[in-house]
Design an enzyme around this catalytic site. Sequence first.
Site, mmCIF file in Angstrom:
data_model
loop_
_atom_site.group_PDB
_atom_site.id
_atom_site.type_symbol
_atom_site.label_atom_id
_atom_site.label_comp_id
_atom_site.label_asym_id
_atom_site.label_seq_id
_atom_site.Cartn_x
_atom_site.Cartn_y
_atom_site.Cartn_z
ATOM 1 N N GLU A 1 0.856 -1.191 0.000
ATOM 2 C CA GLU A 1 0.000 0.000 0.000
ATOM 3 C C GLU A 1 0.890 1.238 0.000
ATOM 4 O O GLU A 1 1.866 1.302 0.745
ATOM 5 C CB GLU A 1 -0.892 0.084 1.248
ATOM 6 N N GLU B 1 -13.761 5.579 -0.290
ATOM 7 C CA GLU B 1 -14.681 4.674 0.403
ATOM 8 C C GLU B 1 -15.361 5.415 1.550
ATOM 9 O O GLU B 1 -14.735 5.749 2.556
ATOM 10 C CB GLU B 1 -13.913 3.454 0.913
ATOM 11 N N LYS C 1 -15.413 4.233 5.592
ATOM 12 C CA LYS C 1 -14.203 3.969 6.373
ATOM 13 C C LYS C 1 -14.198 4.864 7.605
ATOM 14 O O LYS C 1 -14.465 6.063 7.521
ATOM 15 C CB LYS C 1 -12.945 4.222 5.539
ATOM 16 N N GLU D 1 -9.011 9.204 5.583
ATOM 17 C CA GLU D 1 -9.243 7.781 5.367
ATOM 18 C C GLU D 1 -10.269 7.523 4.267
ATOM 19 O O GLU D 1 -10.254 6.480 3.629
ATOM 20 C CB GLU D 1 -9.697 7.109 6.656
#
Length: 433
Positions: free
Chosen positions: A269, A323, A326, A332
């Site tokens: 990541e 997203e 999250k 985030e």
Amino acid sequence: MATFFSRIAMARSLLIVLSFSGFLFLGHVESLGINYGQVGNNLPPPEKVLDLLRSLRITKARIYDTNPQILTAFANSGVELVVTVENDMLGTLMDPQQALQWVNSRIKPYVPATRITGIAVGNEVFTGGDTTLIANLVPAMVSIHGALVQLGLDQYIQVSTPSSLAVLAESYPPSAGSFKPELTPIMSQFLQFLQTTKAPFWINAYPYFAYKDEPNNISLDYVLFNPNAGMVDPYTKLRYDNMLYAQVDAVIFASARLGFGGIEVRVSETGWPSKGDQNEVGATVANAATYNRNLLRRQLRGEGTPLRPNMRVEVYLFALFNEDMKPGPTSERNYGLYQPDLTMAYNVGLSALGSTSSTSSASISLTSSAPHQVINFAINCQRTTSMLTGVSWWASHHPNYADYGFSRRSFIARGCDKPLDYAIIVQNHFLVL
């Protein structure tokens, strides 16, 4: 003083071993991948996601479970998938029989049609603070690998676990890389497993976090891959012009200190948020676009780190989508290159290419959509005056692409006397290689 010189001697001896060990993995790292998270209530179906990945020529993806809809949709697509065992399953999968049952039900039904190439056992377990999970991790990995061996799948699927950079006690300079003392016993077992099974060390590395915590002490250009003075490791004399490569090499040095210098390190990541809370310094659209765009360029050049310059670093960008479910700070929910409706969160330079739009072999193409009536040249290794004139005209009328070097001066300076190293005009697309 003696400690200083002994450290230099150790760093140099490790440097020799580690530089040569990089050649063991040449050819194993072929393209850049992307993390396909699903913590959202408005994400497109897997079939649409696959269409997006295909259009972007992305050939590797990582998911955070073994979602059967995704595994089914990705069948016969050619996209390589890394799937994930959730952290709360580790205790169960320590049992070899349970692990065999898990592989039989979650993996075997989908291969070989779906190209599952890796199983991530847990995520950031070593730094999660749960001592039981940490103790269960390596036994679960051993059991899962044993199940793969039993089913004849071990030669196709690697088993590892992504770790946070927080596993390191020291990361600067890279040659000082070392694991936290409390993790040394379990880390030695883990590295032994990786060495035995020829699996990579996966690291989640985010230069953004380092910059956010110390914006006054860390150069923004250094963390964004922009031109900068860089830093020279005082022990190895290797020069680093970006933090990500320094972090990768720190993990390699840390592994070598425990006697495992030949293990490949891959970035499972990395990314940069396009939005954050007030205290999340640097979380902007401009920085996110710059970080990911510059990283993509590095990937297209097939770069290695200063320690292993001949071994391309495999990198998985985080993430494909923003997203919305999250938890945590605003950042985030804003790491995605795309919104759930498949529009770009910002222009990182990725452009969807239709299956007939390009014959480029690059896995990722940094592109702009040049109108075909302006640029419609065949691929060749000849530059002509009319070709340069056409390209320069288009570039001069599209100032937004100046950061790609699409300027009249830069094209004329490149001249007509060499192959198209920098630019290939392909039908409706301008590919920067």
